[in-house]
Structure formats: C-alpha cells, structure tokens
Motif scaffolding. Structure first.
Motif, PDB file in Angstrom:
ATOM      1  N   TYR A   1       0.833  -1.202   0.000  1.00 54.18           N
ATOM      2  CA  TYR A   1       0.000   0.000   0.000  1.00 54.18           C
ATOM      3  C   TYR A   1       0.876   1.263   0.000  1.00 54.18           C
ATOM      4  CZ  TYR A   1      -4.543  -2.178   0.315  1.00 54.18           C
ATOM      5  OH  TYR A   1      -5.681  -2.859   0.006  1.00 54.18           O
ATOM      6  N   PHE A   2       1.986   1.192   0.723  1.00 54.03           N
ATOM      7  CA  PHE A   2       2.920   2.330   0.760  1.00 54.03           C
ATOM      8  C   PHE A   2       3.478   2.606  -0.636  1.00 54.03           C
ATOM      9  CE2 PHE A   2       7.579   3.362   1.365  1.00 54.03           C
ATOM     10  CZ  PHE A   2       7.384   4.714   1.546  1.00 54.03           C
ATOM     11  N   PHE A   3       3.889   1.540  -1.305  1.00 51.85           N
ATOM     12  CA  PHE A   3       4.445   1.700  -2.651  1.00 51.85           C
ATOM     13  C   PHE A   3       3.388   2.253  -3.607  1.00 51.85           C
ATOM     14  CE2 PHE A   3       5.462  -0.050  -6.888  1.00 51.85           C
ATOM     15  CZ  PHE A   3       6.640   0.630  -7.087  1.00 51.85           C
ATOM     16  N   TYR A   4       2.171   1.731  -3.502  1.00 52.22           N
ATOM     17  CA  TYR A   4       1.077   2.187  -4.368  1.00 52.22           C
ATOM     18  C   TYR A   4       0.797   3.673  -4.117  1.00 52.22           C
ATOM     19  CZ  TYR A   4      -3.284   1.969  -6.995  1.00 52.22           C
ATOM     20  OH  TYR A   4      -4.265   2.172  -7.926  1.00 52.22           O
ATOM     21  N   ALA A   5       0.669   4.011  -2.808  1.00 49.94           N
ATOM     22  CA  ALA A   5       0.342   5.403  -2.455  1.00 49.94           C
ATOM     23  C   ALA A   5       1.448   6.356  -2.891  1.00 49.94           C
ATOM     24  CB  ALA A   5       0.110   5.519  -0.951  1.00 49.94           C
ATOM     25  N   PHE A   6       2.701   5.902  -2.800  1.00 50.93           N
ATOM     26  CA  PHE A   6       3.796   6.784  -3.214  1.00 50.93           C
ATOM     27  C   PHE A   6       3.808   6.984  -4.729  1.00 50.93           C
ATOM     28  CE2 PHE A   6       7.575   9.065  -2.992  1.00 50.93           C
ATOM     29  CZ  PHE A   6       7.805   9.340  -1.665  1.00 50.93           C
ATOM     30  N   SER A   7       3.399   5.954  -5.445  1.00 53.75           N
ATOM     31  CA  SER A   7       3.414   6.049  -6.910  1.00 53.75           C
ATOM     32  C   SER A   7       2.229   6.836  -7.439  1.00 53.75           C
ATOM     33  CB  SER A   7       3.397   4.647  -7.531  1.00 53.75           C
ATOM     34  OG  SER A   7       4.491   3.910  -7.059  1.00 53.75           O
ATOM     35  N   TYR A   8       1.039   6.635  -6.841  1.00 54.30           N
ATOM     36  CA  TYR A   8      -0.179   7.250  -7.384  1.00 54.30           C
ATOM     37  C   TYR A   8      -0.767   8.355  -6.503  1.00 54.30           C
ATOM     38  CZ  TYR A   8      -0.276   3.411 -10.746  1.00 54.30           C
ATOM     39  OH  TYR A   8       0.032   2.541 -11.742  1.00 54.30           O
ATOM     40  N   ARG A   9      -0.233   8.509  -5.305  1.00 50.76           N
ATOM     41  CA  ARG A   9      -0.713   9.525  -4.342  1.00 50.76           C
ATOM     42  C   ARG A   9      -2.122   9.237  -3.828  1.00 50.76           C
ATOM     43  NH1 ARG A   9       3.306  12.422  -2.053  1.00 50.76           N
ATOM     44  NH2 ARG A   9       4.955  11.618  -3.305  1.00 50.76           N
ATOM     45  N   VAL A  10      -2.652   8.076  -4.135  1.00 52.05           N
ATOM     46  CA  VAL A  10      -3.956   7.657  -3.585  1.00 52.05           C
ATOM     47  C   VAL A  10      -3.844   6.188  -3.170  1.00 52.05           C
ATOM     48  CG1 VAL A  10      -5.509   9.209  -4.839  1.00 52.05           C
ATOM     49  CG2 VAL A  10      -4.756   7.092  -5.913  1.00 52.05           C
ATOM     50  N   LEU A  11      -4.842   5.726  -2.420  1.00 49.02           N
ATOM     51  CA  LEU A  11      -4.854   4.310  -2.055  1.00 49.02           C
ATOM     52  C   LEU A  11      -5.411   3.497  -3.220  1.00 49.02           C
ATOM     53  CD1 LEU A  11      -6.105   4.393   1.631  1.00 49.02           C
ATOM     54  CD2 LEU A  11      -3.861   3.679   0.837  1.00 49.02           C
ATOM     55  N   PRO A  12      -5.115   2.187  -3.260  1.00 45.06           N
ATOM     56  CA  PRO A  12      -5.681   1.371  -4.338  1.00 45.06           C
ATOM     57  C   PRO A  12      -7.208   1.372  -4.294  1.00 45.06           C
ATOM     58  CG  PRO A  12      -3.961   0.186  -3.153  1.00 45.06           C
ATOM     59  CD  PRO A  12      -4.221   1.424  -2.372  1.00 45.06           C
ATOM     60  N   GLY A  13      -7.810   0.933  -5.389  1.00 45.27           N
ATOM     61  CA  GLY A  13      -9.270   0.960  -5.498  1.00 45.27           C
ATOM     62  C   GLY A  13      -9.947  -0.123  -4.673  1.00 45.27           C
ATOM     63  N   PHE A  14     -11.274  -0.137  -4.750  1.00 42.86           N
ATOM     64  CA  PHE A  14     -12.087  -1.042  -3.924  1.00 42.86           C
ATOM     65  C   PHE A  14     -11.750  -2.516  -4.194  1.00 42.86           C
ATOM     66  CE2 PHE A  14     -16.180  -3.339  -3.299  1.00 42.86           C
ATOM     67  CZ  PHE A  14     -16.234  -3.222  -1.923  1.00 42.86           C
TER      68      PHE A  14
END
Lengths: 553, 54
Positions: A102-115
């Motif tokens: 989740y950290f890697f995702y948030a750092f790359s996209y600035r949002v949390l992953p989808g539902f």
C-alpha cells in the motif's frame, strides 16, 4: 507443588535482556528499532502528513513491534512467551508486507488502491488472521531453544501471502515503468520498488531461512541489512524532501545528549557527581528544547517561503495565460476592424474624388475630416496588429541592404512642414563618413520607427525646435533626436518603452496616447540588431531619443 | 478512500485485535500448546509432547 518447564537459560530481565541473546543481535535490532521508531515518531508529530508518509509511519511502527517481539523471543526462557510472541510475529509479518504494498502504491499514485484491491486484501488476510490463534499456526515449543514448532499457517500461508505482496509490488512497478515516458519517473519507481522490497526481504530473511533450515542463528544477521532501508529513506529525504533533515538532525543530537547525560546518573557513585549530572541534564533539556524549537521555526519559515514561491509561480503562469489571451483578443479585434475600415476609406476616397458626383464645399470639408479620422484609425489598428504580432513572435521583416542616411533625410523632409506649421525648427546634421555606407534595413518598419520618433517630438515640443543628428560610432550609426519639449520625469523614462504605459506628461498633452508607439518602435529597432533609449534632465527640460543601428561597411 | 473500503479496513483491524486476544487466551491463559523435546522432535513422527506442568 507447581513446577514450570523453562528453556535452559536464565530468566530474561524486562523481557529482552538475557544471556541467551548474542550481543550482535542487540546491536542489529536496537539500531534498526531506534532508527525506525524515531522516523515514525517524527512523521506522527509532523503537522502536514500526506498519505505515503502516514503509511510509511505505519510500516515502521509495525516493524518496531516485530523487531521488539524478535528480541523477546531470543531472551525469554518461558515457553508460553515463546509461543505467544512467535504467533504474533507470524501475524505481523504478512501485515507488514501488505502495508509495504500500500505504501508503494500510495507513493506512486498519491492515492490508495481501489475497492477491488482492498477486497482482495481483505479476502486474503481475513482467513489468515482468524487462523493465527489456532494450533495450525504454533502448536508447540522446543524446550532446548524456545523455538516454536510451526504449523502449516506459519510455514505456508504466511509466506504465501508475503510472496503475493512482493509479487504485487514487482508487477505494479513494472506496470508504472512501462507506462511512463519520463526517465526520472522510471528511476524513481525502480528505486522505490527496490527499496520497499529490500526492506521487506531483509526483516523476514532470517525467519524464512530459519523456517526452511531450522537454523535460527542466521536471524540475528538479517537486520544488518537495515542500512539498505535507511539508505532508501535517506534517498527519500534528499530527492523528494519528505522529511526535514535539519529538524531530525537537531532532535537526534539533543536526544543523544540527554541519553548520554541521563545514563551518567546510573553510572556515577558519589552524590556530588549525581548532583552535577542532574544539573547538567536539566540544562541540556532546557537548551536542547530551545535548539530544536529554533531549528523547527527556521524550517517552518523556509517551508512558508517555498509555499509562497509556489503560489507566485501559479500566479505568474496565470498572468502569462492572460497575456496570451489579451494578445489573441487584440489580434482578432484589429483584424475585424481593419477590413471594414479599408472599405469605408475607399468609398470616402471615391466620394471625395467626385466619382459619385460633385459634392457641396461644406460636405466636401466634412467628408475630408471623416477620411482623415478613418486614416488615423486605420493606422492605430495597424499598430495594434503589430503589437499582437510582436508579442506572438509573428512579426515578419523584409531586410534589404540600403543606405541609411537618405532614408532618414526623407523622413526629416516629410515632417519639416508639420514642425513649421507649429512654429518649430526641425534641423538635421549628417556625418559625411556615413555617405555610401549601407545597413540591413526593413524600409517600411524603419520608416515607421522614424515617423514615430519625429511625430512624437513635434507633438511634445510646444516651443523651440528639435535637432536630428546622425553619427558613426564604430560599427554603428547613432541617430540622436534632441528637442526642447516637455521633457520627462524619471518615472516616465523608466516605463517609456513598455506596452500600454504612456507617461502622465504625455497623457496630459496628448490624451489619445496609448503607449503603443514606442513599444513597437523599440521592437523594430531591436529586430534590426540595434538599440534605442531616451534621456531627459526632467520635466520641462527637453528630451533626447538615441537609436543605434549596426552598419554593414 | 471510499466508505466500503473503510469498512473493510476497520473490520481487518477488529479481526486483528480479536486474533491477538484469542492467541493470548489460548497460549498465555489456557497454555494450549505442547513443549517438545528436541530429540523426539527430530527423530520421531508423530511428535511426542510433554504436557506442561501446572
């Protein structure tokens, strides 16, 4: 009488201090725990928290808990403690991997992953979480070493989840690298993916090897890989300015000092030494606090300035856009005015010529006035079109090699009657060395320049006269136009060649002045490779316009 | 984050708390685990366990 089975070493003090723990393990764990704890603490006390840093703090706190449990497992000789903390470690590890993803995702996209991703995480983790308390996780403890006997949950399910999270990070990183064109962005993603994966693998490497080989001694070396993660954090600090290095540095320094002086209290024997240490500690606490506060203030001020600079950039971009729209509007409006004006002038011209029959003298005079104003208007429209062309970089010049002096002479001759009509004396002097010397000139644009200058000087000179002189100075011809007119203040001189900035004096004398003529003049002169400026000793003391143009010979 | 995802994560946190408490009750209170002699663990299958003394 109750007897308790214990692993064969002395009881641990404060859960983590025991002779069973190799000194190397304290070193590897304490450094990692303290580093991670302080970074996480810093993120929590920070005013501005964004999503990635919040997740990073969660990741680090989870790691601190895990590493602390690891120390307990090494130190405690009570089997139930070994079984309990081992179970919790098994629970935490996949959670850390999930947070890592989740950290890697948030750092790359600035949002949390989808539902959908969140549902998948929920589906994978929930059975695992519920199976952790069962005997499928830890069902026994080896008495000789206090190592847990793991069931299938600990041996397979946890590692499967961790592998899945690591794969998810790799796939996501590859997806981002493939999609983005920017090399810097590609490198950033690659570095982040490697950093997060290294961190995850480092802290579980000991346990993975232990589970497979049953050699748990290797676990103590696992956390020595933490410097890779600290290096990764350092990269975040420098490259993306995530943390305030100065504040962290000051806080670390002060804390180190406090710990050092505080530890003296436990070491020194005499009361006097204790008093001195206590007083020193009090001073260190007070001054350390002041130091950290002042560094924080300085950093906050810097951040404030950075925000202001960023706002300024936004405002500047908006202004540029407005300027572009203004030029576009000017161009469109001028184009729309030029065509009907040309038709009006043509028809008036035909009327004045008598093509539609002879007009009464009064009508003829009135129509001539209309024609003159229409001509003025057409000139203004042409000037506005020039402005929009200059601003958009679309102005075209048709340069030819011609003699400069005859061109100037013609202009002076054309304006002499105007000057005389106003009772002014227009004189001109030409440097004979310029005879036959050519320059690269766009004739129509240069005529426009000379006309503008001569027209202005006549307009703004109520009495006296003006002199135009042309001299050769090195490789340039200097054209100086000096008058005995109204002169200019310093303020007027400063904005003289700027668009739509007519001086207060000029507006008083010529209310129609728009501040366009000299802007166009300057642009034309500069397009010829020359320069133009004005001088005046003040209001009422006359003006001098000086123009320099490069010569060919 | 959407509301449904928030509910999922909140549920996960609750599950984790339940799991920790259940583990504590099972191991620390009921002592529901076996202590295993190393030699038996290595040499014999199934594992022979020694019930923990109360």
């Amino acid at each position: 009488m109750e007897s308790v089975l214990l692993c064969p070493w002395e009881s641990a003090q404060y859960l983590i201090f025991s002779s069973n723990v190799p000194p190397l393990l304290y070193y590897s764990h304490f450094v990692a725990i303290i580093a991670a704890f302080f970074v996480a603490l810093y993120i929590f006390i920070r005013k501005e928290k964004d999503l990635p840093t919040q997740l990073l703090a969660l990741l680090l706190i989870s790691f601190v808990i895990w590493a602390f449990f690891d120390l307990i497992l090494w130190a405690e000789n009570r089997p139930e403690y070994a079984a309990f903390f081992w179970s919790l470690q098994v629970l935490i590890e996949p959670l850390i991997y999930a947070i890592g993803f989740y950290f890697f995702y948030a750092f790359s996209y600035r949002v949390l992953p989808g539902f959908k991703t969140n549902v998948a995480t929920f589906i994978f983790l929930t059975p695992f979480i519920f199976l952790v308390p069962t005997a499928l996780n830890v069902h026994g403890v080896l008495l000789s070493s206090c190592v847990a006997v793991e069931g299938s949950i600990a041996t397979y399910y946890a590692y499967a989840l961790e592998t899945l999270c690591a794969l998810a990070i790799i796939v996501l990183a590859m997806h981002i690298i493939r999609k983005t064109q920017d090399k810097k962005e590609k490198n950033k993603t690659l570095f982040f993916a490697l950093g997060v994966l290294s961190f995850l693998l480092i802290f579980t490497s000991g346990n993975i090897i232990g589970s497979i080989t049953e050699n748990w001694e290797v676990a103590q070396y696992g956390l020595f890989g933490m410097p890779i993660f600290i290096g990764f954090l350092a990269y975040l600090v420098v490259q993306y300015k995530i943390f305030n290095v100065k504040v962290i540095g000051a806080q670390a320094l002060v804390l180190g000092l406090w710990l050092l002086i505080g530890s003296l209290l436990f070491v020194v024997k005499s009361d006097l030494s204790r008093i001195i240490s206590s007083v020193t500690l009090v001073f260190a606490v007070i001054f350390g606090f002041i130091l950290v506060q002042s560094v924080k203030r300085e950093v906050e001020q810097r951040e404030h300035i950075e925000i202001l600079a960023s706002d300024l950039k936004v405002a500047n971009d908006k202004l540029k856009e407005l300027d572009r729209l203004k030029s576009q509007f000017l161009s469109m409006a001028s184009h729309d005015l030029r065509a009907p004006l040309t038709i009006i002038r043509n028809f008036i011209s035909l009327l004045l010529d008598g093509s539609y029959g002879k007009l009464a003298p009064a009508g003829q005079e009135g129509l001539q006035q209309v024609f003159d104003r229409a001509t003025d208007m057409a000139k203004s429209v042409e000037t506005y079109l020039d402005v929009s062309r200059i601003e958009q970089g679309r102005m075209k010049y048709d340069f030819v090699d011609i003699e400069l002096v005859p061109l100037i002479k013609n202009a002076v001759m054309a304006f002499t009657p105007n000057a005389e009509k106003k009772g002014l004396k227009l004189s001109a002097t030409y440097d004979p060395v310029l005879d036959g010397i050519k320059a690269k000139i766009d004739v129509s644009k240069m005529n426009e320049v000379l006309n503008n200058l001569l027209d202005n000087t006549i307009k703004y000179t109520p009495t006296g006269g003006m002199n135009l002189s042309v001299k050769r100075i090195g490789a340039v011809a200097r054209i100086t136009l000096k008058d005995t007119g109204v002169g200019m203040t310093e303020e007027t001189l400063k904005n003289l060649f700027q668009l739509f900035r007519p001086g207060e004096d000029s507006k008083r004398i010529n209310p129609a002045s728009t501040g366009v003529g000299l802007f166009v003049t300057k642009a034309h002169v500069e397009a010829h490779g020359g320069k133009i400026w004005a001088e005046s000793e003040g209001a009422g003391k006359g003006s001098t316009f000086i123009m320099e143009l490069p010569l060919l010979g | 984050m959407d509301k449904a995802s928030k509910i999922l994560f909140a549920s996960l946190v609750v599950f984790i708390c339940i799991s920790v408490i259940a583990t504590y009750v099972r191991i620390m209170i009921h002592k529901d685990f076996s202590t295993v002699d190393d030699l038996e663990h290595v040499s014999a299958e199934p594992v022979t366990t020694i019930p923990i003394a109360q």
